[in-house]
Design an enzyme around this catalytic site. Structure first.
Site, PDB file in Angstrom:
ATOM      1  N   THR A 233       0.827  -1.202   0.000  1.00 53.44           N
ATOM      2  CA  THR A 233       0.000   0.000   0.000  1.00 53.44           C
ATOM      3  C   THR A 233       0.865   1.257   0.000  1.00 53.44           C
ATOM      4  O   THR A 233       0.608   2.210  -0.745  1.00 53.44           O
ATOM      5  CB  THR A 233      -0.941   0.012   1.211  1.00 53.44           C
TER       6      THR A 233
ATOM      7  N   CYS B 123     -10.812 -11.504  -8.572  1.00 55.54           N
ATOM      8  CA  CYS B 123      -9.489 -11.762  -8.004  1.00 55.54           C
ATOM      9  C   CYS B 123      -8.421 -11.898  -9.074  1.00 55.54           C
ATOM     10  O   CYS B 123      -7.253 -11.699  -8.804  1.00 55.54           O
ATOM     11  CB  CYS B 123      -9.512 -12.990  -7.105  1.00 55.54           C
TER      12      CYS B 123
END
Length: 592
Positions: free
Chosen positions: A386, A564
């Site tokens: 992140t 996904c």
């Protein structure tokens, strides 16, 4: 122009996609855009198509994907506008019904990039309020857990829900004047006559499964940008197109990307078992020693625990089922007691990049750049991406701003990336993941030497093995794996889990999971590899069933899709192509 205000997560029944463009965008059919006649850029962009009658809207910067990278780029652009007294229009388009609806991650958050982007975030009400209090690392056998030194360096980090953090970032972006458009899927790259990217188009909505137009049909919209930033996350469909078209991986001297599949549940557990900020990672059982992967267990706030399992997609045995490995893991004697008496709140799955430094493509293409996990900046030994995704978005924004102000070009993004802490961090971590190509214990030994002795300064750089889809073995040379039946308390059948993801797609729409050759599953995948798509998919999208004549056929339950991207990666014949469905479909994550 109407800007859409972020709302709290909606239920599966209330997330039917609506046509926001009809009320919020001007009707541009046949009209000239502000960049030139017929909706084209003055530099010679492709003209507006009157046949398709798609509306076209012009921006200075178009960003695809409202995740950490995309929103950080948008925020940084608007900050620069304020600092330099400039006026740039910035649009972010997001396929999820809401900002954050498709965001899934562990997540132990390293705030380094956020400290740079929004330095005063600690003085605000943010969803970052559970500091890491303990950091453990276990090697599991079937019945025991052996404590190892933790290499994850989580002091000063926070246990968070990334979907909630992204919602907060979306609010900050809107406050700065960024236009956010959730519920619209970017399905097409737009090019001009010079083969430069000039924006994206969203897919048509209201198209039936047979291709006919339903009563609610609406054309897609062209969002044209002087700069286009692709921030779709891991294995982004448009990013993969431009990486291939412009040969960006070769231009950056990068190897192929490698991936893993992460499967996650959020539980609510008994208060006397809950310890906010506790962090645990495991490696070993139930995976065999040749398969890379492990688990995470993070104590969040409000009695919530995030538990998940990650399996590298270069596994060999076609009978391996990542979902069932996760369910099996939860029954380990060191894990089960924590979950007993608890309740699952949400389920989801997402692939993640593991190629690291060796697999980074050249991120700049004519007209824009690939940022965040679409390029692949995850730090594998940290199990974090992140902060690097956010920083890459910020650097791309600075290059885009300078270019649009006439001072440079987007190529400076590549230079700033290589001189940033992202590059240093990923370089030091480069040998950890390929060290496990030879198995668990050689990998642990080599990675320990890299981490504790050489500290990333080794004179060599390991290469990755085969691409993930080539790593799978034939069924005849592999041992079948029998998995225990779910008990309904700790482990669950897959459809129960999919229900908990709030996944919803309109059944009557063209298939977004496309087979290049519809015969390949029955002629190759099933006889040669025992139909691995029926096992690697964490949502039972792919099933082999017998028809009325007793012939086994592949059935695709596209409405179950969690987005996904495992099928696009692991299919041994690369016959499955993942494309975007109608905007607003897919999972509806709120605490992931």
């Amino acid at each position: 122009m109407l800007r859409f205000i972020l709302s709290s997560a909606k239920s599966k029944l209330s997330r039917t996609p609506i046509n926001r463009f009809s009320s919020s965008f001007p009707n541009l059919c046949g009209k000239a855009s502000r960049f030139g006649a017929h909706g084209s850029f003055l530099s010679g962009a492709r003209g507006f198509s009157s046949e398709s009658c798609r509306e076209a809207i012009d921006y200075d910067v178009v960003i695809v994907g409202a995740g950490p990278a995309g929103l950080s780029a948008a925020i940084r652009l608007k900050q620069l506008c304020r600092e330099k007294n400039a006026d740039l229009s910035v649009c972010v388009v997001e396929k999820g019904a809401e900002v954050g609806a498709h965001i899934l991650s562990g997540n132990v958050f390293e705030p380094r990039a956020l400290d740079e982007l929004l330095p005063h975030w600690r003085q605000e009400k943010t969803p970052i309020d559970v500091p890491v209090s303990s950091d453990k690392f276990w090697l599991l056998s079937k019945n025991r857990a052996f404590s190892l030194p933790s290499p994850f360096e989580n002091k000063g980090n926070y246990v968070i829900s990334l979907s909630q953090l992204v919602r907060w970032l979306g609010q900050k972006a809107e406050e700065l004047g960024v236009e956010l458009y959730p519920g619209f899927a970017a399905s097409e790259i737009l090019y001009n006559e010079s083969d430069e990217v000039i924006g994206i188009a969203t897919n048509d909505m209201g198209v039936a499964k047979d291709g006919s137009r339903k009563e609610n049909f609406q054309h897609g919209v062209e969002l044209k940008g002087r700069v286009t930033l692709l921030a779709e996350g891991c294995r982004g469909s448009l990013a993969e197109q431009v990486i291939g078209k412009y040969k960006l991986r070769e231009k950056g001297n990068g190897q192929h990307q490698t991936y893993a599949l992460g499967i996650k549940e959020v539980w609510e557990i008994d208060a006397n078992k809950h310890s906010p900020g506790d962090v645990l990672h495991t490696i070993g059982w139930p995976l065999d020693h040749k398969t890379y992967g492990g688990s995470f267990l993070y104590h969040m706030k409000e009695r919530q625990v995030a538990i998940g399992f990650v399996v590298a997609l270069n596994y060999h045995n076609p009978f391996l089922n990542p979902y069932e490995e996760f369910q099996k893991f939860k029954h380990h004697p060191a894990i089960r007691p924590l979950l007993e008496g608890g309740t699952v709140l949400q389920y989801g799955a997402r692939t993640l990049n593991e190629g690291g430094y060796q697999s980074i493509p050249y991120p700049v293409f004519p007209g824009g750049a690939v940022i965040g996990c679409s390029a692949g900046f995850l730090n594998v030994p940290k199990i974090k991406g992140t902060h690097t995704a956010m920083k890459s978005g910020m650097l791309a924004a600075e290059s885009a701003f300078d270019m649009l102000q006439g001072g440079s070009n987007m190529e400076t993004f590549w230079d700033s990336l290589r001189s940033s802490w992202i590059w240093k961090e990923l370089y030091h971590a480069r040998n950890y993941r390929p060290a496990f190509e030879n198995g668990l214990f050689p990998g642990l030994a080599l990675s320990a030497i890299e981490h504790y002795i050489l500290k990333g300064r080794s004179p060599w750089t390991f290469k990755h093995g085969k691409p993930d889809h080539e790593a799978i073995s034939e069924a005849k040379s592999s041992l079948p794996i029998e998995y225990p039946k779910p008990d309904g308390a700790i482990s669950f059948d897959i459809l129960t889990s999919v229900y908990r993801s709030n996944t919803n797609h309109d059944h009557d729409q063209p298939a977004h999971l496309r087979l290049k050759d519809p015969k390949t599953p029955e002629l190759v995948n099933l006889p040669k590899y025992a139909g691995p798509e029926s096992r690697y998919c964490p949502a039972r999208v792919y099933e082999y069933i017998s028809d009325d004549n007793g012939e086994v056929k592949l059935n695709i339950n596209a409405q179950n899709c969690l987005h996904c991207k495992a099928c696009d990666i692991k299919d041994p014949t690369q016959n499955i192509k993942w494309t975007v469905p109608e905007g607003g479909g897919g999972p509806g994550y709120t605490v992931m």
